[in-house]
Design an enzyme around this catalytic site. Structure first.
Site, PDB file in Angstrom:
ATOM      1  N   ASP A 175      11.385  -1.397  -9.565  1.00  0.00           N
ATOM      2  CA  ASP A 175      12.450  -2.083 -10.553  1.00  0.00           C
ATOM      3  C   ASP A 175      12.282  -3.513 -10.584  1.00  0.00           C
ATOM      4  O   ASP A 175      12.417  -4.102 -11.830  1.00  0.00           O
ATOM      5  CB  ASP A 175      13.931  -1.804 -10.349  1.00  0.00           C
ATOM      6  CG  ASP A 175      14.075  -0.315 -10.140  1.00  0.00           C
ATOM      7  OD1 ASP A 175      13.488   0.616 -10.618  1.00  0.00           O
ATOM      8  OD2 ASP A 175      15.308   0.033  -9.664  1.00  0.00           O
ATOM      9  N   ARG A 201       7.821  -3.844 -11.910  1.00  0.00           N
ATOM     10  CA  ARG A 201       7.391  -3.374 -13.333  1.00  0.00           C
ATOM     11  C   ARG A 201       7.412  -4.160 -14.604  1.00  0.00           C
ATOM     12  O   ARG A 201       6.691  -4.399 -15.217  1.00  0.00           O
ATOM     13  CB  ARG A 201       8.028  -2.033 -13.610  1.00  0.00           C
ATOM     14  CG  ARG A 201       7.544  -0.833 -12.597  1.00  0.00           C
ATOM     15  CD  ARG A 201       8.239   0.471 -12.916  1.00  0.00           C
ATOM     16  NE  ARG A 201       7.273   1.438 -12.043  1.00  0.00           N
ATOM     17  CZ  ARG A 201       7.789   2.585 -11.686  1.00  0.00           C
ATOM     18  NH1 ARG A 201       9.135   2.956 -11.822  1.00  0.00           N
ATOM     19  NH2 ARG A 201       7.111   3.257 -11.012  1.00  0.00           N
ATOM     20  N   GLY A 221     -15.249  -6.166 -35.107  1.00  0.00           N
ATOM     21  CA  GLY A 221     -16.372  -5.362 -35.169  1.00  0.00           C
ATOM     22  C   GLY A 221     -17.366  -5.831 -34.254  1.00  0.00           C
ATOM     23  O   GLY A 221     -17.081  -6.202 -33.107  1.00  0.00           O
ATOM     24  N   SER A 225       0.998   9.232  -8.530  1.00  0.00           N
ATOM     25  CA  SER A 225       2.133   9.234  -8.996  1.00  0.00           C
ATOM     26  C   SER A 225       3.493   9.918  -7.966  1.00  0.00           C
ATOM     27  O   SER A 225       4.581   9.466  -8.048  1.00  0.00           O
ATOM     28  CB  SER A 225       1.989  10.117 -10.318  1.00  0.00           C
ATOM     29  OG  SER A 225       1.119   9.480 -11.113  1.00  0.00           O
ATOM     30  N   THR A 268      -0.335   4.061  -2.576  1.00  0.00           N
ATOM     31  CA  THR A 268      -1.066   4.981  -2.992  1.00  0.00           C
ATOM     32  C   THR A 268      -2.242   5.466  -1.814  1.00  0.00           C
ATOM     33  O   THR A 268      -2.890   4.910  -1.082  1.00  0.00           O
ATOM     34  CB  THR A 268      -1.983   4.700  -3.954  1.00  0.00           C
ATOM     35  OG1 THR A 268      -1.138   4.144  -5.243  1.00  0.00           O
ATOM     36  CG2 THR A 268      -2.773   5.651  -4.913  1.00  0.00           C
ATOM     37  N   PRO A 302      -5.224   9.127  -0.972  1.00  0.00           N
ATOM     38  CA  PRO A 302      -6.197   9.872  -1.718  1.00  0.00           C
ATOM     39  C   PRO A 302      -5.525  11.092  -2.306  1.00  0.00           C
ATOM     40  O   PRO A 302      -5.847  11.604  -3.663  1.00  0.00           O
ATOM     41  CB  PRO A 302      -7.064  10.243  -0.730  1.00  0.00           C
ATOM     42  CG  PRO A 302      -7.190   9.089   0.171  1.00  0.00           C
ATOM     43  CD  PRO A 302      -5.977   8.941   0.187  1.00  0.00           C
ATOM     44  N   GLU A 304       1.711   0.330 -10.894  1.00  0.00           N
ATOM     45  CA  GLU A 304       3.138   0.524 -10.747  1.00  0.00           C
ATOM     46  C   GLU A 304       3.642   1.496 -11.547  1.00  0.00           C
ATOM     47  O   GLU A 304       4.840   1.375 -12.291  1.00  0.00           O
ATOM     48  CB  GLU A 304       3.674  -0.999 -11.456  1.00  0.00           C
ATOM     49  CG  GLU A 304       2.891  -2.072 -10.526  1.00  0.00           C
ATOM     50  CD  GLU A 304       3.778  -2.527  -9.339  1.00  0.00           C
ATOM     51  OE1 GLU A 304       5.157  -2.556  -9.516  1.00  0.00           O
ATOM     52  OE2 GLU A 304       3.168  -2.107  -8.263  1.00  0.00           O
ATOM     53  N   ALA A 314       0.763  -1.192   0.054  1.00  0.00           N
ATOM     54  CA  ALA A 314       0.006   0.272  -0.198  1.00  0.00           C
ATOM     55  C   ALA A 314       0.787   1.305   0.007  1.00  0.00           C
ATOM     56  O   ALA A 314       1.190   1.439   0.967  1.00  0.00           O
ATOM     57  CB  ALA A 314      -0.927  -0.071   1.254  1.00  0.00           C
ATOM     58  N   ILE A 340     -11.098  -4.915 -35.506  1.00  0.00           N
ATOM     59  CA  ILE A 340     -11.364  -5.802 -36.457  1.00  0.00           C
ATOM     60  C   ILE A 340     -12.353  -6.661 -36.610  1.00  0.00           C
ATOM     61  O   ILE A 340     -13.067  -7.035 -37.748  1.00  0.00           O
ATOM     62  CB  ILE A 340      -9.735  -6.547 -36.560  1.00  0.00           C
ATOM     63  CG1 ILE A 340      -8.783  -5.412 -37.046  1.00  0.00           C
ATOM     64  CG2 ILE A 340     -10.063  -7.653 -37.866  1.00  0.00           C
ATOM     65  CD1 ILE A 340      -7.413  -6.237 -37.122  1.00  0.00           C
TER      66      ILE A 340
END
Ligand SMILES: Cc1cc2nc3c(=O)[nH]c(=O)nc-3n(C[C@H](O)[C@H](O)[C@H](O)COP(=O)(O)OP(=O)(O)OC[C@H]3O[C@@H](n4cnc5c(N)ncnc54)[C@H](O)[C@@H]3O)c2cc1C
Length: 419
Positions: free
Chosen positions: A270, A273, A372, A147, A141, A143, A396, A139, A370
């Site tokens: 590192d 990702r 549809g 980034s 992130t 509110p 990530e 954890a 392609i």
């Protein structure tokens, strides 16, 4: 000599994993997409048992002791991350949402691996080999901090009387957070600051174990894709964790240009990702294979080897998709080969993630386009893969953030100089 063949142990386990992907994941793919928050226990229990037996899914090198009379063979090069990469690609080909609930340490274990002492690794990672499926999560992130990870506000304060850390704050979008804390004896690695005035220098990871008083899961997200995977909000209210649950040192050195705690977060990314990139490639491969199959049923067979001007537009598009897929895969293999060989790989890890995020988004979108109506309706999984794809470019580190990291590395700028 450059050898692009997967090492033998990886090639062997890939066959078994493909069987799991085909027989245990694909048949329930649509069900768990439509029944968000139901848990695929059959898959989880099967994988837990299989991984306990084979040791697959672990980064620990598996050394085979020579039998009596047998000579000690030359030490094999490390392939832990490469093996995980192939595993994740194949399982994500089966179903990326279901893959995300594969029992094990996940991002939480990756953070312990990247930042913990040998004793902490032993202590915290042992639980994933327990009898019951156990989950790890990470954890970061919040509110107001996505980034910009340095903006986290969750605090950890040392209580001098008990020598416990007291954590307060809110974490959002925690993959497998509910499974780690409520469905198993797992843990979440929570990033908090031990000195809010120190910015990045004050950031530290803490192992917050299931059952810790003051920790609650307050929300499960309803999502566009990867709907079999739980994405949790977690509130920490005077949550006490033992002193030794801080990963790495508690000393804050404000002057250091890039600080230890922040470096730990970056080292985790590192490692993870390229693995996230591999999951995107699995989804893209699934879409491309089904597209070719459906086209073949309609009599459209790709004529490889013809000059480009003699091909139809659809043939050209399919060939371009194959090129994108393979080139992205090669970037991933390079990044994880570097991780296995303990080479510093932030640029390669970010390049792999950027490319895979683009490729899976484009391939799944093209496949829908392609075909549809066949691509757009729920008769086939193409529309689901289109929805599952986008997350590769979000978690990530978003595509933009990973491009920034590549640019900094190419141009030789620090994070402060190029933001
Ligand atoms: C399904 C899901 C699962 C997740 N799992 C986890 C998890 O397990 N653990 C965890 O900690 N987090 C997790 N996340 C959070 C994820 O990592 C963040 O959503 C991501 O880092 C982006 O942060 P944000 O949402 O706050 O967006 P922001 O940072 O607010 O970004 C919004 C947009 O602005 C762009 N942007 C931001 N800064 C810059 C810049 N400097 N230059 C150019 N563009 C910029 C971004 O690329 C993005 O397009 C998860 C998210 C989702 C959706």
């Amino acid at each position: 000599m450059i050898d692009f063949e997967p090492p033998k142990p990886i090639a062997q386990s890939s066959v078994a994993l493909q069987t799991v992907a085909e027989n245990m994941m694909r048949p329930v793919s649509r069900y768990f997409d439509e029944h968000e928050h139901e848990i695929p226990w059959n898959y989880i229990n099967f994988m837990h048992m299989a991984m306990r037996t084979t040791g697959a899914g672990s980064l620990a090198p598996r050394e085979r002791k020579p039998k009596e009379g047998e000579e000690q063979k030359e030490k094999r090069p490390p392939i832990g991350y490469q093996a995980l990469t192939f595993m994740l690609e194949i399982l994500s080909w089966g179903d990326v949402g279901i893959y995300l609930v594969t029992p094990g340490g996940g991002l939480g274990a990756a953070a312990v691996e990247a930042t913990g002492t040998p004793e902490q690794k032993q202590k915290f990672l042992a639980r994933f080999a327990a009898e019951k499926p156990t989950f790890g999560a990470m954890a970061m992130t919040e509110p107001q901090a996505g980034s910009d990870t340095a903006a986290i506000r969750t605090t950890a304060v040392l209580d001098p009387k008990t020598n416990d850390w007291i954590l307060n704050g809110e974490k959002i979008f925690v993959t497998a957070g509910h499974k780690a804390l409520c469905e198993s004896d797992g843990f979440v690695v929570v990033w908090a600051t031990i000195d809010p005035s120190a910015g990045r220098a004050g950031m530290r990871p803490f192992v917050v174990e299931a059952g810790t008083p003051g920790v609650s899961v307050t929300k499960l997200e309803h999502k566009l894709g990867i709907r079999a995977s739980d994405t949790a909000s977690i509130v920490l209210q005077d949550a006490r964790v033992p002193y030794e649950n801080i990963l790495g040192s508690a000393e804050v050195v404000k002057e250091a240009a890039t600080t230890k705690g922040f470096k730990g977060a970056m080292a985790t990314f590192d490692a993870t990702r390229p693995l996230v990139a591999a999951t995107g490639i699995g989804v893209a491969r699934a879409a491309l294979e089904l597209l070719k199959e459906l086209l073949a049923q309609q009599g459209v067979v790709i004529r490889y080897g013809l000059p480009r001007q003699k091909l139809t537009n659809i043939e050209r598009e399919v060939i371009d998709m194959e090129i994108m897929l393979r080139s992205a895969w090669l970037l991933i293999i390079k990044a994880v080969w570097m991780a296995d060989n303990r080479k510093h790989n932030p640029m390669e890890a970010s390049m792999a993630k950027v490319r895979a995020g683009d490729v899976v988004t484009k391939i799944t979108q093209k496949a829908v386009e392609i075909m549809g109506p066949l691509g757009y309706t729920r008769d086939y999984l193409l529309e689901k893969w289109f929805r599952d794809a986008k997350i590769t470019d979000i978690y990530e580190g978003t595509g933009q953030i990973n491009r920034l990291i590549v640019a900094r590395n190419v141009l030789g700028y620090t994070g402060r100089e190029l933001r």
